[in-house]
Enzyme design. Structure first.
Site, PDB file in Angstrom:
ATOM      1  N   SER A  25       0.959  -1.248  -0.201  1.00  0.00           N
ATOM      2  CA  SER A  25      -0.256   0.080  -0.067  1.00  0.00           C
ATOM      3  C   SER A  25       0.882   1.289  -0.062  1.00  0.00           C
ATOM      4  CB  SER A  25      -0.843   0.012   1.221  1.00  0.00           C
ATOM      5  OG  SER A  25      -1.358   1.344   1.514  1.00  0.00           O
ATOM      6  N   TYR A  67      -1.757  -0.937  10.265  1.00  0.00           N
ATOM      7  CA  TYR A  67      -1.498  -1.350   8.909  1.00  0.00           C
ATOM      8  C   TYR A  67      -0.384  -0.785   8.232  1.00  0.00           C
ATOM      9  CZ  TYR A  67      -3.570  -1.374   4.222  1.00  0.00           C
ATOM     10  OH  TYR A  67      -3.556  -1.763   2.957  1.00  0.00           O
TER      11      TYR A  67
HETATM   12  N1  LIG Z   1      -8.548  -1.563  -1.295  1.00  0.00           N
HETATM   13  C1  LIG Z   1      -7.725  -0.687  -1.213  1.00  0.00           C
HETATM   14  O1  LIG Z   1      -7.925   0.660  -1.212  1.00  0.00           O
HETATM   15  C2  LIG Z   1      -6.271  -1.055  -0.956  1.00  0.00           C
HETATM   16  C3  LIG Z   1      -5.194  -0.108  -1.145  1.00  0.00           C
HETATM   17  C4  LIG Z   1      -4.129  -0.440  -0.894  1.00  0.00           C
HETATM   18  C5  LIG Z   1      -3.604  -1.798  -0.572  1.00  0.00           C
HETATM   19  N2  LIG Z   1      -4.611  -2.802  -0.619  1.00  0.00           N
HETATM   20  C6  LIG Z   1      -4.139  -4.066   0.061  1.00  0.00           C
HETATM   21  O2  LIG Z   1      -4.804  -5.035  -0.941  1.00  0.00           O
HETATM   22  C7  LIG Z   1      -5.239  -6.282  -0.259  1.00  0.00           C
HETATM   23  C8  LIG Z   1      -6.481  -6.522  -0.741  1.00  0.00           C
HETATM   24  O3  LIG Z   1      -7.463  -5.500  -0.357  1.00  0.00           O
HETATM   25  P1  LIG Z   1      -9.148  -5.668  -0.551  1.00  0.00           P
HETATM   26  O4  LIG Z   1      -9.411  -4.146  -0.302  1.00  0.00           O
HETATM   27  O5  LIG Z   1      -9.333  -6.427  -1.613  1.00  0.00           O
HETATM   28  O6  LIG Z   1      -9.357  -6.370   0.785  1.00  0.00           O
HETATM   29  P2  LIG Z   1     -10.697  -7.155   1.198  1.00  0.00           P
HETATM   30  O7  LIG Z   1     -11.099  -6.759   2.731  1.00  0.00           O
HETATM   31  O8  LIG Z   1     -11.746  -6.639   0.478  1.00  0.00           O
HETATM   32  O9  LIG Z   1     -10.401  -8.600   1.102  1.00  0.00           O
HETATM   33  C9  LIG Z   1      -9.614  -9.245   2.090  1.00  0.00           C
HETATM   34  C10 LIG Z   1      -9.426 -10.484   1.789  1.00  0.00           C
HETATM   35  O10 LIG Z   1      -8.583 -11.280   2.594  1.00  0.00           O
HETATM   36  C11 LIG Z   1      -9.009 -12.508   3.088  1.00  0.00           C
HETATM   37  N3  LIG Z   1      -8.518 -12.646   4.555  1.00  0.00           N
HETATM   38  C12 LIG Z   1      -8.375 -11.810   5.641  1.00  0.00           C
HETATM   39  N4  LIG Z   1      -7.789 -12.561   6.502  1.00  0.00           N
HETATM   40  C13 LIG Z   1      -7.193 -13.641   6.190  1.00  0.00           C
HETATM   41  C14 LIG Z   1      -6.513 -14.909   6.547  1.00  0.00           C
HETATM   42  N5  LIG Z   1      -6.099 -14.995   7.815  1.00  0.00           N
HETATM   43  N6  LIG Z   1      -6.064 -15.791   5.962  1.00  0.00           N
HETATM   44  C15 LIG Z   1      -6.427 -15.736   4.603  1.00  0.00           C
HETATM   45  N7  LIG Z   1      -7.426 -14.871   4.021  1.00  0.00           N
HETATM   46  C16 LIG Z   1      -7.734 -13.908   4.850  1.00  0.00           C
HETATM   47  C17 LIG Z   1     -10.571 -11.893   3.357  1.00  0.00           C
HETATM   48  O11 LIG Z   1     -11.390 -13.142   3.672  1.00  0.00           O
HETATM   49  C18 LIG Z   1     -10.716 -11.294   1.828  1.00  0.00           C
HETATM   50  O12 LIG Z   1     -11.022 -12.420   1.074  1.00  0.00           O
HETATM   51  C19 LIG Z   1      -5.068  -5.916   1.137  1.00  0.00           C
HETATM   52  O13 LIG Z   1      -3.717  -6.529   1.307  1.00  0.00           O
HETATM   53  C20 LIG Z   1      -5.057  -4.654   1.354  1.00  0.00           C
HETATM   54  O14 LIG Z   1      -4.061  -4.138   2.426  1.00  0.00           O
HETATM   55  C21 LIG Z   1      -5.985  -2.382  -0.476  1.00  0.00           C
END
Ligand SMILES: NC(=O)c1ccc[n+]([C@@H]2O[C@H](COP(=O)([O-])OP(=O)(O)OC[C@H]3O[C@@H](n4cnc5c(N)ncnc54)[C@H](O)[C@@H]3O)[C@@H](O)[C@H]2O)c1
Length: 257
Positions: free
Chosen positions: A149, A162
């Site tokens: 991120s 985070y």
């Molecule tokens: N959405 C954003 O704006 C954004 C921006 C930068 C980075 N990210 C990163 O991208 C990744 C995905 O983000 P997102 O928004 O799609 O998240 P999300 O919350 O929509 O999905 C997260 C996923 O991780 C799974 N998960 C959580 N804990 C787990 C565990 N212990 N074991 C296995 N699976 C697990 C959940 O079941 C879900 O499928 C994350 O690492 C997030 O930090 C997201």
């Protein structure tokens, strides 16, 4: 030409594991890879949501399977890796997308929440790299992309776990890239800014917070899913052969401004 440009972007027949794939960015990456001809294994801790997603994608004709696993539990994630290898005989690609977040003032931030965020985002990423890395080292080939991120580089009030977890993930990416370079395993990270999907889910706070975030992004827009998917696929494809240990910011210019 000495090279075939089309094959440089080809991931047909590659076996790809995507964690955190029951929804969000992980689901989108899994779908995109399957549409390019990869055999994709979706992994998530929430079995019910995972199987719903997998069945949706299978109904649309995508070549995907789902394996529930908790990335923070060594036995769980190793069992997943073993099952994938037994079923397909190789694991070419790993996308670490499983992630969680929690915002709270520093004084009130609970230890349990700090542990949870660090466990999933940092320890879980390491354990998954370790479990699948064993097979990649043996086969002498692999591509790993960690979903980091902009907050791995930039700080933010209330972001006591985070942001540090993503900074740790960036350093983990670099250390693994160095150790596994000799094994022909590339390890990179893609570091997006906030997505439009987050805004639609109401995760960006009130209007003032939304405006503040936008003001930090020189391109003046939030990130769309496809702008994350493209760079992830690039890093998994043959054309990224010499790119390793890199943190690729997908942030509309935030981190250079
Ligand atoms: N959405 C954003 O704006 C954004 C921006 C930068 C980075 N990210 C990163 O991208 C990744 C995905 O983000 P997102 O928004 O799609 O998240 P999300 O919350 O929509 O999905 C997260 C996923 O991780 C799974 N998960 C959580 N804990 C787990 C565990 N212990 N074991 C296995 N699976 C697990 C959940 O079941 C879900 O499928 C994350 O690492 C997030 O930090 C997201």
């Amino acid at each position: 030409m000495r090279y075939d440009l089309q094959s440089m972007f080809d991931i047909t027949g590659e076996v790809a594991v995507v964690t955190g794939a029951s929804r969000g960015i992980g689901r989108e990456i899994a779908m995109a890879m399957a549409s390019l001809g990869a055999k994709v294994v979706l992994v998530s801790v929430s079995a019910m949501h995972l199987f719903k997603t997998v069945s949706d994608l299978q109904d649309q004709g995508f070549d995907v399977i789902g394996i529930p696993a908790d990335t923070t539990k060594k036995d769980s994630i190793q069992a997943m890796a073993d099952q994938v290898f037994q079923q397909f005989g190789k694991i070419d690609i790993l996308i670490n997308c499983a992630g969680v977040a929690h915002l709270e003032n520093a004084i009130d931030f609970e230890e349990a929440m700090w542990n949870w965020v660090m466990e999933v985002n940092l320890k879980g990423t390491f354990l998954t790299c370790q479990a699948i890395g064993k097979y990649m080292v043996k086969q002498g080939k692999g591509r790993i992309v960690n979903l980091s991120s902009v907050l791995g580089l930039k700080g933010r009030a209330q972001d006591m776990a985070y942001s540090p977890s993503k900074a740790g993930m960036n350093q983990l990416t670099k250390s693994l890239a160095i150790e596994w370079a000799k094994d022909n395993i590339n390890v990179n990270a893609v570091a997006p800014t906030f997505t439009q999907a987050d805004a639609e889910r109401g995760l960006l706070g009130d209007k003032a917070m939304y405006e503040k975030i936008l003001s930090r992004i020189p391109k003046g827009r939030l990130c769309e899913m496809e702008w994350i998917v493209g760079p992830v696929i690039f890093l998994c494809s043959p054309c990224a052969e010499f790119v390793t240990g890199h943190i690729l910011y997908v942030d509309g210019g935030w981190t250079v401004s």
